[in-house]
Design an enzyme around this catalytic site. Structure first.
Site, PDB file in Angstrom:
ATOM      1  CB  SER A 138      -0.863  -0.022   1.266  1.00 32.93           C
ATOM      2  OG  SER A 138      -1.493   1.211   1.471  1.00 32.93           O
ATOM      3  CB  ALA A 139       0.222   4.646  -1.315  1.00 29.31           C
ATOM      4  CE1 TYR A 164      -4.087  -2.858   5.855  1.00 30.84           C
ATOM      5  CE2 TYR A 164      -3.602  -0.552   5.369  1.00 30.84           C
ATOM      6  CZ  TYR A 164      -3.857  -1.841   4.932  1.00 30.84           C
ATOM      7  OH  TYR A 164      -3.871  -2.113   3.590  1.00 30.84           O
ATOM      8  CE  LYS A 168      -1.517  -4.655   3.689  1.00 30.77           C
ATOM      9  NZ  LYS A 168      -1.723  -5.925   3.026  1.00 30.77           N
ATOM     10  CG  PHE A 193      -1.072   5.430  -4.943  1.00 30.12           C
ATOM     11  CD1 PHE A 193      -0.069   4.508  -5.260  1.00 30.12           C
ATOM     12  CD2 PHE A 193      -0.685   6.626  -4.360  1.00 30.12           C
ATOM     13  CE1 PHE A 193       1.282   4.776  -5.013  1.00 30.12           C
ATOM     14  CE2 PHE A 193       0.658   6.907  -4.118  1.00 30.12           C
ATOM     15  CZ  PHE A 193       1.637   5.984  -4.446  1.00 30.12           C
ATOM     16  NE  ARG A 246      -5.617  10.195   1.112  1.00 34.19           N
ATOM     17  CZ  ARG A 246      -5.448  11.357   1.756  1.00 34.19           C
ATOM     18  NH1 ARG A 246      -5.058  12.446   1.099  1.00 34.19           N
ATOM     19  NH2 ARG A 246      -5.645  11.416   3.064  1.00 34.19           N
TER      20      ARG A 246
HETATM   21  P1  NAD Z   1     -10.958  -7.182   1.597  1.00 34.48           P
HETATM   22  O1  NAD Z   1     -11.199  -7.170   3.064  1.00 34.48           O
HETATM   23  O2  NAD Z   1     -12.125  -6.982   0.703  1.00 34.48           O
HETATM   24  O3  NAD Z   1     -10.261  -8.561   1.167  1.00 34.48           O
HETATM   25  C1  NAD Z   1      -9.394  -9.261   2.015  1.00 34.48           C
HETATM   26  C2  NAD Z   1      -9.910 -10.687   2.112  1.00 34.48           C
HETATM   27  O4  NAD Z   1      -9.021 -11.424   2.933  1.00 34.48           O
HETATM   28  C3  NAD Z   1     -11.295 -10.773   2.749  1.00 34.48           C
HETATM   29  O5  NAD Z   1     -12.180 -11.489   1.906  1.00 34.48           O
HETATM   30  C4  NAD Z   1     -11.051 -11.506   4.070  1.00 34.48           C
HETATM   31  O6  NAD Z   1     -12.146 -12.332   4.407  1.00 34.48           O
HETATM   32  C5  NAD Z   1      -9.776 -12.261   3.782  1.00 34.48           C
HETATM   33  N1  NAD Z   1      -8.935 -12.544   4.958  1.00 34.48           N
HETATM   34  C6  NAD Z   1      -8.533 -11.679   5.933  1.00 34.48           C
HETATM   35  N2  NAD Z   1      -7.766 -12.323   6.831  1.00 34.48           N
HETATM   36  C7  NAD Z   1      -7.668 -13.625   6.413  1.00 34.48           C
HETATM   37  C8  NAD Z   1      -7.016 -14.783   6.930  1.00 34.48           C
HETATM   38  N3  NAD Z   1      -6.315 -14.752   8.078  1.00 34.48           N
HETATM   39  N4  NAD Z   1      -7.116 -15.934   6.225  1.00 34.48           N
HETATM   40  C9  NAD Z   1      -7.840 -15.991   5.071  1.00 34.48           C
HETATM   41  N5  NAD Z   1      -8.479 -14.935   4.557  1.00 34.48           N
HETATM   42  C10 NAD Z   1      -8.396 -13.762   5.229  1.00 34.48           C
HETATM   43  O7  NAD Z   1      -9.819  -6.119   1.284  1.00 34.48           O
HETATM   44  P2  NAD Z   1      -9.297  -5.598  -0.124  1.00 34.48           P
HETATM   45  O8  NAD Z   1      -9.670  -4.188  -0.256  1.00 34.48           O
HETATM   46  O9  NAD Z   1      -9.668  -6.542  -1.178  1.00 34.48           O
HETATM   47  O10 NAD Z   1      -7.738  -5.658   0.120  1.00 34.48           O
HETATM   48  C11 NAD Z   1      -6.947  -6.724  -0.364  1.00 34.48           C
HETATM   49  C12 NAD Z   1      -5.499  -6.483   0.018  1.00 34.48           C
HETATM   50  O11 NAD Z   1      -5.071  -5.246  -0.533  1.00 34.48           O
HETATM   51  C13 NAD Z   1      -5.278  -6.370   1.522  1.00 34.48           C
HETATM   52  O12 NAD Z   1      -4.033  -6.955   1.829  1.00 34.48           O
HETATM   53  C14 NAD Z   1      -5.225  -4.877   1.746  1.00 34.48           C
HETATM   54  O13 NAD Z   1      -4.486  -4.549   2.887  1.00 34.48           O
HETATM   55  C15 NAD Z   1      -4.529  -4.422   0.477  1.00 34.48           C
HETATM   56  N6  NAD Z   1      -4.798  -3.024   0.141  1.00 34.48           N
HETATM   57  C16 NAD Z   1      -6.087  -2.603   0.007  1.00 34.48           C
HETATM   58  C17 NAD Z   1      -6.352  -1.267  -0.298  1.00 34.48           C
HETATM   59  C18 NAD Z   1      -7.762  -0.758  -0.392  1.00 34.48           C
HETATM   60  O14 NAD Z   1      -7.974   0.439  -0.224  1.00 34.48           O
HETATM   61  N7  NAD Z   1      -8.755  -1.596  -0.681  1.00 34.48           N
HETATM   62  C19 NAD Z   1      -5.282  -0.388  -0.494  1.00 34.48           C
HETATM   63  C20 NAD Z   1      -3.978  -0.862  -0.375  1.00 34.48           C
HETATM   64  C21 NAD Z   1      -3.751  -2.189  -0.055  1.00 34.48           C
HETATM   65  C1  WQD Z   2      -9.737   9.527   1.113  1.00 36.62           C
HETATM   66  C2  WQD Z   2      -9.959  11.004   1.367  1.00 36.62           C
HETATM   67  C3  WQD Z   2     -10.269  11.521   3.697  1.00 36.62           C
HETATM   68  C4  WQD Z   2     -14.063   9.374   4.195  1.00 36.62           C
HETATM   69  C5  WQD Z   2      -7.057   4.477   3.142  1.00 36.62           C
HETATM   70  C6  WQD Z   2      -5.987   3.834   3.978  1.00 36.62           C
HETATM   71  C7  WQD Z   2      -4.839   3.418   3.107  1.00 36.62           C
HETATM   72  C8  WQD Z   2      -5.306   2.561   1.929  1.00 36.62           C
HETATM   73  C9  WQD Z   2      -6.474   3.163   1.208  1.00 36.62           C
HETATM   74  C10 WQD Z   2      -5.101   0.250   2.426  1.00 36.62           C
HETATM   75  C11 WQD Z   2      -9.208  11.537   2.588  1.00 36.62           C
HETATM   76  C12 WQD Z   2     -11.529  11.809   2.917  1.00 36.62           C
HETATM   77  C13 WQD Z   2     -12.898   9.907   3.675  1.00 36.62           C
HETATM   78  C14 WQD Z   2     -15.129  10.240   4.584  1.00 36.62           C
HETATM   79  C15 WQD Z   2     -13.796  12.116   3.871  1.00 36.62           C
HETATM   80  N1  WQD Z   2      -5.782   1.292   2.369  1.00 36.62           N
HETATM   81  N2  WQD Z   2     -12.765  11.266   3.515  1.00 36.62           N
HETATM   82  N3  WQD Z   2     -14.950  11.589   4.383  1.00 36.62           N
HETATM   83  O1  WQD Z   2      -7.313   7.500   3.954  1.00 36.62           O
HETATM   84  O2  WQD Z   2      -6.426   7.894   1.607  1.00 36.62           O
HETATM   85  O3  WQD Z   2      -6.509   5.622   2.495  1.00 36.62           O
HETATM   86  O4  WQD Z   2      -7.493   3.553   2.145  1.00 36.62           O
HETATM   87  O5  WQD Z   2      -3.898   0.117   2.366  1.00 36.62           O
HETATM   88  O6  WQD Z   2      -3.935   2.741   3.906  1.00 36.62           O
HETATM   89  O7  WQD Z   2      -5.540   4.767   4.948  1.00 36.62           O
HETATM   90  O8  WQD Z   2      -8.624   6.713   1.907  1.00 36.62           O
HETATM   91  O9  WQD Z   2     -10.974   6.719   1.239  1.00 36.62           O
HETATM   92  O10 WQD Z   2     -10.395   6.774   3.704  1.00 36.62           O
HETATM   93  O11 WQD Z   2      -9.977   8.791   2.303  1.00 36.62           O
HETATM   94  O12 WQD Z   2     -13.697  13.350   3.732  1.00 36.62           O
HETATM   95  O13 WQD Z   2     -16.185   9.822   5.075  1.00 36.62           O
HETATM   96  O14 WQD Z   2     -11.352  11.197   1.659  1.00 36.62           O
HETATM   97  O15 WQD Z   2     -10.054  12.478   4.699  1.00 36.62           O
HETATM   98  O16 WQD Z   2      -8.813  12.847   2.305  1.00 36.62           O
HETATM   99  P1  WQD Z   2      -7.174   7.058   2.569  1.00 36.62           P
HETATM  100  P2  WQD Z   2     -10.063   7.182   2.316  1.00 36.62           P
END
Ligand code: NAD
Ligand code: WQD
Length: 356
Positions: A138-139, A164, A168, A193, A246
């Protein structure tokens, strides 16, 4: 030869029923990979002991079947059995807990699940001679950016303020150490991102449980009438209009990035580990997102400015040049497509997968 490689490759996808996982499984199946998905259902919907709804929908989209195991990646024996049952060529590792706020409340749960789970997975992989991995980073590992746009050379781990984000960073470090210890490991760290949007069919999308933490799902729920108004967290940042900026990236572009990473990793010249930013390279403010979503949905997005959210940064966007050069990957779906596809998913499934 790439075509031949795909047709012959089996990819284990952890967290395959989740948001990023399910969209990636669609692209894998569309490109003739065989997919084995594991998920413990902690953050995805499943009725009874059936396949998670998201994966049933994936099968509907692609016309292919997904082998699914309800397994926790911390369960070493159960994971080992999967590796013994199938000839796995590489792993895409999505499984993790991902709520920033929750990670501050229950840090041990996050460390055990995300770091413990990952190290168990890597151990089982190594024991079974599978040493190719794409990791969902993640970023957030960059913390508060020291310069923009953020390149992969930006320092990591310094400004991760929540558990969290630290998980990562730590898992990235574990993987680098593994690569140092054993030349056979090949690892791609994908630093996402802000993933948004949904599959264009509207059959799968992001389905947060409870009140959404993230901006896009919250806006979508306001548009569909599930939430009254969006709270905009701060309008006093040094940005274009004072609200947070973002780099939002369409989930389908992100999913395709994983296929490009696999192809790169399978090429003989790829050695050790490499990190890539997956973003568009362009930032949008909260108010710009509200405006774009209102336009795409034809619904007014009721919102109010409130105070800043703790731990938020002002601005964050990627330099995605390296992914373009090395992976031949660029994000092609713009903000209009991101909003249109989110709205299509939301209006067809007002209560997410529970709507079915
Ligand atoms: P998500 O919660 O939708 O998917 C994660 C899945 O992993 C879920 O279905 C959950 O049930 C499963 N899981 C969690 N712990 C587990 C375990 N111990 N064993 C088996 N399964 C397990 O989340 P997502 O948005 O799809 O994210 C996927 C990956 O990408 C994660 O590692 C997350 O940290 C990373 N990521 C997500 C974002 C985002 O904003 N969505 C941004 C950056 C990185
Ligand atoms: C985006 C912008 C908020 C909700 C998060 C995690 C990051 C990554 C992606 C996994 C910000 C604003 C939000 C609301 C708002 N996940 N906001 N009202 O914080 O950039 O990133 O998700 O790795 O680790 O921190 O994403 O969608 O929460 O926020 O004004 O109800 O929207 O302040 O500027 P963020 P976000």
């Amino acid at each position: 030869t790439i075509e031949k490689m795909k047709g012959n490759s089996t990819i284990l996808v952890t967290g395959g029923a989740g948001y990023v996982g399910s969209h990636t499984v669609v692209e894998l199946l569309n490109n003739n990979y065989t997919v084995i998905a594991v998920d413990n259902l902690v953050n995805c919907y499943s009725s009874g002991n059936e396949k998670p709804e998201a994966l049933k929908r994936v099968e509907k989209i692609t016309g292919e079947t997904v082998t699914f195991y309800d397994i926790d990646i911390r369960d070493k024996e159960a994971l080992d059995k999967v590796f013994k049952t199938h000839k796995i060529d590489a792993v895409i590792h999505f499984a993790a807990l991902k709520s920033v706020g929750e990670s501050v409340q229950i840090p041990l749960t996050y460390y055990q699940n995300n770091i413990g789970g990952s190290s168990t997975l890597f151990e089982v992989m190594a024991n079974n001679g599978v040493k190719k991995l794409v990791f969902s980073s993640s970023a957030t590992v960059y913390g508060d950016p020291q310069f923009l746009p953020i390149t992969e050379l930006h320092p990591t781990g310094q400004g991760c303020t929540n558990p969290y984000g630290k998980t990562k960073y730590f898992v990235e470090e574990i993987l680098k150490d593994l690569c140092t210890s054993d030349q056979e490991w090949k690892v791609v760290l994908l630093r996402y991102f802000n993933p948004v949007g949904a599959h264009e069919s509207g059959l799968i999308g992001e389905d947060p449980s409870g009140i959404p933490n993230n901006l896009m799902p919250y806006i979508a729920q306001v548009a569909v009438g599930r939430r009254e108004k969006l709270q905009v967290f701060g309008a006093d940042y040094p940005t274009v209009d004072g609200t947070g900026v973002r780099d939002y990236i369409h989930i389908t572009d992100l999913a395709i990035g994983h296929l490009k990473a696999l192809e790169r990793m399978f090429s003989p010249c790829f050695k050790s580990w490499k990190a890539y930013n997956l973003g568009t390279g362009r930032g949008y403010s909260v108010l710009e997102m509200v405006k774009a979503f209102a336009k795409a949905s034809g619904k007014p997005i009721n919102h109010e400015i409130v105070g800043r959210r703790g731990g938020d940064i002002a601005e964050c966007y990627a330099d995605a040049t390296l992914a373009k050069i090395d992976l031949d990957w660029v994000a092609t779906r713009d903000i209009g497509a991101m909003c249109r596809d989110t709205w299509n998913w939301q209006k067809k499934n007002p209560k997410g997968f529970h709507s079915s």
